[in-house]
Design an enzyme around this catalytic site. Structure first.
Site, PDB file in Angstrom:
ATOM      1  N   HIS A   1     -13.957  20.086 -53.083  1.00 19.31           N
ATOM      2  CA  HIS A   1     -15.243  20.434 -52.457  1.00 19.31           C
ATOM      3  C   HIS A   1     -16.045  21.335 -53.406  1.00 19.31           C
ATOM      4  O   HIS A   1     -15.479  22.194 -54.080  1.00 19.31           O
ATOM      5  CB  HIS A   1     -15.004  21.132 -51.113  1.00 19.31           C
ATOM      6  CG  HIS A   1     -16.260  21.234 -50.302  1.00 19.31           C
ATOM      7  ND1 HIS A   1     -17.210  22.190 -50.549  1.00 19.31           N
ATOM      8  CD2 HIS A   1     -16.731  20.484 -49.285  1.00 19.31           C
ATOM      9  CE1 HIS A   1     -18.224  22.023 -49.701  1.00 19.31           C
ATOM     10  NE2 HIS A   1     -17.958  20.987 -48.926  1.00 19.31           N
TER      11      HIS A   1
ATOM     12  N   GLY B   1     -25.555  22.146 -46.889  1.00 20.53           N
ATOM     13  CA  GLY B   1     -25.942  23.351 -46.152  1.00 20.53           C
ATOM     14  C   GLY B   1     -27.390  23.771 -46.351  1.00 20.53           C
ATOM     15  O   GLY B   1     -27.776  24.880 -45.991  1.00 20.53           O
TER      16      GLY B   1
ATOM     17  N   ASN C   1     -15.941  19.239 -41.640  1.00 18.12           N
ATOM     18  CA  ASN C   1     -15.438  20.326 -42.483  1.00 18.12           C
ATOM     19  C   ASN C   1     -15.877  21.646 -41.839  1.00 18.12           C
ATOM     20  O   ASN C   1     -17.032  22.039 -41.963  1.00 18.12           O
ATOM     21  CB  ASN C   1     -16.014  20.186 -43.901  1.00 18.12           C
ATOM     22  CG  ASN C   1     -15.583  21.320 -44.812  1.00 18.12           C
ATOM     23  OD1 ASN C   1     -14.693  22.097 -44.467  1.00 18.12           O
ATOM     24  ND2 ASN C   1     -16.207  21.413 -45.976  1.00 18.12           N
TER      25      ASN C   1
ATOM     26  N   LYS D   1     -14.976  24.550 -42.648  1.00 14.52           N
ATOM     27  CA  LYS D   1     -15.033  25.626 -43.654  1.00 14.52           C
ATOM     28  C   LYS D   1     -14.399  26.919 -43.102  1.00 14.52           C
ATOM     29  O   LYS D   1     -13.447  26.854 -42.336  1.00 14.52           O
ATOM     30  CB  LYS D   1     -16.479  25.851 -44.102  1.00 14.52           C
ATOM     31  CG  LYS D   1     -17.202  24.566 -44.482  1.00 14.52           C
ATOM     32  CD  LYS D   1     -18.515  24.806 -45.165  1.00 14.52           C
ATOM     33  CE  LYS D   1     -19.252  23.492 -45.333  1.00 14.52           C
ATOM     34  NZ  LYS D   1     -20.402  23.588 -46.204  1.00 14.52           N
TER      35      LYS D   1
ATOM     36  N   GLU E   1     -17.780  23.842 -52.914  1.00 17.33           N
ATOM     37  CA  GLU E   1     -17.632  25.295 -52.693  1.00 17.33           C
ATOM     38  C   GLU E   1     -16.348  25.808 -53.347  1.00 17.33           C
ATOM     39  O   GLU E   1     -16.313  26.945 -53.837  1.00 17.33           O
ATOM     40  CB  GLU E   1     -17.668  25.584 -51.182  1.00 17.33           C
ATOM     41  CG  GLU E   1     -19.088  25.414 -50.635  1.00 17.33           C
ATOM     42  CD  GLU E   1     -19.178  25.046 -49.167  1.00 17.33           C
ATOM     43  OE1 GLU E   1     -18.168  25.132 -48.442  1.00 17.33           O
ATOM     44  OE2 GLU E   1     -20.282  24.647 -48.747  1.00 17.33           O
TER      45      GLU E   1
ATOM     46  N   GLU F   1     -21.194  14.133 -52.347  1.00 24.34           N
ATOM     47  CA  GLU F   1     -21.916  15.257 -51.760  1.00 24.34           C
ATOM     48  C   GLU F   1     -22.803  15.903 -52.829  1.00 24.34           C
ATOM     49  O   GLU F   1     -22.316  16.760 -53.599  1.00 24.34           O
ATOM     50  CB  GLU F   1     -20.932  16.298 -51.247  1.00 24.34           C
ATOM     51  CG  GLU F   1     -19.989  15.777 -50.185  1.00 24.34           C
ATOM     52  CD  GLU F   1     -19.507  16.911 -49.303  1.00 24.34           C
ATOM     53  OE1 GLU F   1     -19.847  16.908 -48.121  1.00 24.34           O
ATOM     54  OE2 GLU F   1     -18.823  17.813 -49.817  1.00 24.34           O
TER      55      GLU F   1
ATOM     56  N   SER G   1     -25.988  17.898 -45.345  1.00 23.42           N
ATOM     57  CA  SER G   1     -26.979  18.080 -44.282  1.00 23.42           C
ATOM     58  C   SER G   1     -27.117  16.864 -43.366  1.00 23.42           C
ATOM     59  O   SER G   1     -28.215  16.542 -42.907  1.00 23.42           O
ATOM     60  CB  SER G   1     -28.341  18.463 -44.876  1.00 23.42           C
ATOM     61  OG  SER G   1     -28.234  19.704 -45.557  1.00 23.42           O
TER      62      SER G   1
HETATM   63  C1  PEP Z   1     -19.975  20.001 -46.564  1.00 21.44           C
HETATM   64  O1  PEP Z   1     -19.689  21.181 -46.590  1.00 21.44           O
HETATM   65  O2  PEP Z   1     -19.177  19.174 -47.007  1.00 21.44           O
HETATM   66  C2  PEP Z   1     -21.266  19.619 -46.021  1.00 21.44           C
HETATM   67  C3  PEP Z   1     -21.661  18.396 -46.191  1.00 21.44           C
HETATM   68  O3  PEP Z   1     -21.984  20.606 -45.365  1.00 21.44           O
HETATM   69  P1  PEP Z   1     -23.365  20.407 -44.566  1.00 21.44           P
HETATM   70  O4  PEP Z   1     -23.183  19.202 -43.659  1.00 21.44           O
HETATM   71  O5  PEP Z   1     -23.559  21.662 -43.818  1.00 21.44           O
HETATM   72  O6  PEP Z   1     -24.428  20.143 -45.575  1.00 21.44           O
END
Ligand code: PEP
Length: 256
Positions: free
Chosen positions: A94, A175, A6, A8, A96, A169, A213
């Site tokens: 997602h 993040g 992703n 983003k 976000e 998630e 992460s």
């Molecule tokens: C994500 O945005 O779906 C995500 C898992 O980000 P990160 O790997 O940076 O935690």
């Protein structure tokens, strides 16, 4: 196994081009049966990414879709438009988007409808907030997110399950550098699998990705868990080395 990147709202055009061709090399360096790589790029980079995809080892999708096919929705993009320029997948729900754009479970369900009607595979993101986990409500929150979204597409069940992937998630792990404990990941993925088959009538459990992460250094432990079918990767998907390390971990686990 599926390893999804992703991107983003990151990368300038020339960076996206470079990274896309690195992803092409990563995908080509493995046999067809190993790991499927997905890229969710900023929509503007659709052509750049589409050029490197072969739809066998490497495919791409939109990060978000409007719920209508066409219309007076300035600045929006429909699932069918993505499909028409080569997308095969659609990211939906997602955290976000839920936070920044107040997307509700029912709106997310309508996005599933749009993606399904456009003939796309869907990656539905779900996950609890930290206070919800600490209160012991994580499984309830996550299963309700899935149930409410699927409530909007009842008439497409059970067929829609064939094209539905769930990404678990935990919001507090995205993040932040903080990864969920393997035991908690296993427990949640199993709960999702059981809920989908026993309570929502899925003919078989969907593929379930972990996101939050993920890095090369923790990927193998996560991928070795039952019910973990890959990862949705944000930060580490922006660096070729970090991402190829995650793909290598998936290949290592698949080969036993
Ligand atoms: C994500 O945005 O779906 C995500 C898992 O980000 P990160 O790997 O940076 O935690």
């Amino acid at each position: 196994m599926i390893i999804a990147a992703n991107w983003k709202m990151n990368l300038l055009g020339h960076d996206a081009r470079d990274l896309a061709s690195e992803f092409q090399k990563i995908a080509k360096n493995q046999s067809v049966s190993d790991v499927k790589i997905l890229i969710f790029p900023p929509a503007l980079y659709a052509d750049i990414v589409n050029d490197v995809c072969d739809d066998e080892r490497l495919s791409w999708g939109g990060q978000n879709t409007h719920i209508a096919r066409f219309g007076a929705h300035t600045g929006d993009i429909s699932a069918e438009m993505y499909r028409s320029v080569g997308a095969r997948y659609q990211l939906v729900g997602h955290s976000e988007r839920r936070a920044d754009h107040k997307e509700s479970d029912s709106y997310i369900g309508a996005q599933l409808r749009a993606a399904h009607e456009a003939g796309l595979h869907m990656v539905l993101c779900v996950g609890e907030q930290l206070d919800q986990r600490e209160a012991g409500d994580a499984e309830k929150v996550v299963t309700e997110q899935i149930a409410r979204a699927l409530d909007e597409v009842k008439e497409y069940l059970p067929d829609l399950w064939d094209n539905l992937i769930i990404a678990y998630e935990p919001v507090w792990a995205i993040g932040t550098g903080r990864v969920a404990e393997p035991q908690d990941v296993f427990q949640m993925h199993k709960a999702i699998a059981d809920y989908c088959t026993h309570s929502l009538g899925a003919p078989q459990r969907p593929q379930i990705l972990y996101g939050g992460s993920v890095k090369a250094s923790n990927a193998q432990t996560l991928f070795a868990l039952d019910y973990v079918d890959g990862a949705l990767v944000g930060g580490a998907s922006l660096q070729q080395d970090a991402f190829s390390g995650i793909v290598a971990a998936a290949i290592a686990v698949q080969k036993g």
